[in-house]
Enzyme design. Structure first.
Site, PDB file in Angstrom:
ATOM      1  N   ASN A 192       8.659  74.715  33.206  1.00 36.70           N
ATOM      2  CA  ASN A 192       7.993  74.044  32.100  1.00 36.70           C
ATOM      3  C   ASN A 192       8.691  74.347  30.780  1.00 36.70           C
ATOM      4  OD1 ASN A 192       5.706  72.586  30.704  1.00 36.70           O
ATOM      5  ND2 ASN A 192       4.971  72.649  32.810  1.00 36.70           N
ATOM      6  N   HIS A 218       8.713  76.655  28.408  1.00 37.06           N
ATOM      7  CA  HIS A 218       9.373  77.940  28.173  1.00 37.06           C
ATOM      8  C   HIS A 218      10.618  78.075  29.032  1.00 37.06           C
ATOM      9  CE1 HIS A 218       9.672  82.437  27.880  1.00 37.06           C
ATOM     10  NE2 HIS A 218       9.341  82.142  26.638  1.00 37.06           N
ATOM     11  N   CYS A 219      10.568  77.539  30.244  1.00 33.55           N
ATOM     12  CA  CYS A 219      11.692  77.650  31.182  1.00 33.55           C
ATOM     13  C   CYS A 219      12.914  76.860  30.734  1.00 33.55           C
ATOM     14  CB  CYS A 219      11.283  77.156  32.567  1.00 33.55           C
ATOM     15  SG  CYS A 219       9.808  77.933  33.249  1.00 33.55           S
ATOM     16  N   ILE A 220      12.708  75.761  29.995  1.00 34.69           N
ATOM     17  CA  ILE A 220      13.825  74.887  29.626  1.00 34.69           C
ATOM     18  C   ILE A 220      14.341  75.150  28.219  1.00 34.69           C
ATOM     19  CG2 ILE A 220      13.003  73.106  31.210  1.00 34.69           C
ATOM     20  CD1 ILE A 220      12.126  71.497  28.684  1.00 34.69           C
TER      21      ILE A 220
END
Length: 369
Positions: free
Chosen positions: A358, A360-362
């Site tokens: 999501n 934060h991950c990208i």
């Protein structure tokens, strides 16, 4: 040319990883393109990534790294947005999770900037990694450091992803046992060895080990879906009273554990409850995702890890996942109460969740110095 720093560590040199809530210079992102991970030729994912970038650009600059064959496409899509706060950089990548393969930036008290380039093995290497090869993703951190002229430390024989850590900038780091002790990461190291590595490269003094994450299969349970620091002494943690919810056990265990902890300064943690989606999020139209040997195939109806906690803190704002779920508005309300001085911007991100992560991950923040 940016240098590799050898024979020393950030701790020895007085560098630390700052909290995400500290002042930032810009946000880094990668462009999604893999037909074997993203639906419909990655076009819906690209739209979602651009909406995230556009939301961030209201608060600070975005550097979006795009592989050569997608450069013109990305340039055209960004031009359509009309934002002057998003720059496109040509960069080869294997997939789009810069939180995990990008650099972890460090600062010192003099305002200098450095970074850690962790060993990256696509969340498990040849044991249970998500794709092979991952050599281009393993170069992303070094390339970003070269672009910015930032000297870096390379962690030899120590695998770590940025989504598996959250720091308060004052000596405390949150991790999960599920991820950091997983046999596909650093099986040659003990728990104590791993703590020492974290202390050396993040310049922290206390590691808080949450037992489990909510994503055992893709990331092996990253902390950034479960809990994060919102300021020193305070954390947000997922929580639900619904015993039938698939995240109930892990959420309750994490909340109970953190509620009993102190940070590196000896402060009892104040734990804020973060709701989960009312209904789980399930992958649809999996048949539009290509099968490629060497990648883990996606299947129709598999549960996506849709966590509201996977938000990004930016200068003056919060970029918050939204899923079209009954609890979307509650999540915005809770986050606004946690961050009364920041503007909360919601972005629909099911397409990103379908791909395995999501907001934060990208994204990866670069601190201001």
């Amino acid at each position: 040319m940016a240098k590799r720093i050898k024979n020393t560590t950030p701790k020895q040199d007085g560098f630390r990883m700052p909290g995400e809530f500290e002042k930032q210079k810009q946000i880094w992102m990668l462009w999604p393109w893999r037909n074997d991970n993203w639906r419909l030729g990655a076009k819906p994912a690209q739209k979602a990534f651009l909406e995230v970038a556009e939301a961030i650009s209201e608060f600070e600059p975005v550097s979006l790294c795009v592989p050569p064959l997608q450069y013109e496409n990305a340039l055209a899509r960004v031009s359509e947005l009309g934002s002057h706060n998003i720059r496109i950089i040509e960069m080869t990548n294997d997939d789009a999770w810069i939180r995990d393969c990008g650099p972890t930036f460090l600062v010192n008290d003099k305002g200098d900037l450095r970074a850690v380039d962790w060993e990256f093995n696509a969340w498990g290497g040849l044991v249970d990694g998500l794709y092979f090869p991952w050599d281009q993703d393993a170069l992303v951190a070094r390339k970003v450091c070269e672009i910015e002229g930032v000297d870096s430390y390379k962690t030899k024989d120590f695998v770590l992803e940025g989504g598996s850590i959250h720091v308060d900038g004052e000596g405390t780091v949150l991790v999960t046992e599920m991820c950091l002790l997983h046999p596909s990461r650093n099986p040659h190291l003990t728990k104590e060895d791993i703590e020492d590595k974290l202390k050396d490269y993040l310049n922290c003094v206390k590691v808080l080990w949450v037992k489990d994450g909510i994503d055992p299969y893709e990331t092996n349970g990253h902390i950034d879906d479960v809990a994060c620091f919102i300021r020193p002494g305070e954390v947000a943690c997922i929580y639900t009273d619904d015993k039938e919810h698939p995240f109930y056990q892990e959420a309750k265990a994490a909340y109970d554990f953190l509620s009993q902890q102190t940070d590196a300064k000896g402060r009892p943690l104040k734990v804020h409850k973060m709701c989960v989606t009312k209904e789980p999020c399930y992958l649809q139209e999996a048949a539009t995702i290509d099968y490629v040997e060497g990648s883990i195939p996606r299947e129709e109806g598999e549960m996506a890890i849709a966590s509201y906690l996977n938000f990004l803190i930016v200068n003056g704002g919060i970029i918050l996942p939204q899923y079209g779920d009954e609890n979307d508005q509650l999540a915005k309300q809770q986050v606004q109460e946690m961050f009364p001085d920041r503007k909360v911007v919601g972005v629909r991100t099911e397409e990103i969740a379908y791909g395995g992560g999501n907001i934060h991950c990208i994204t990866q923040q670069q601190p201001a110095t």
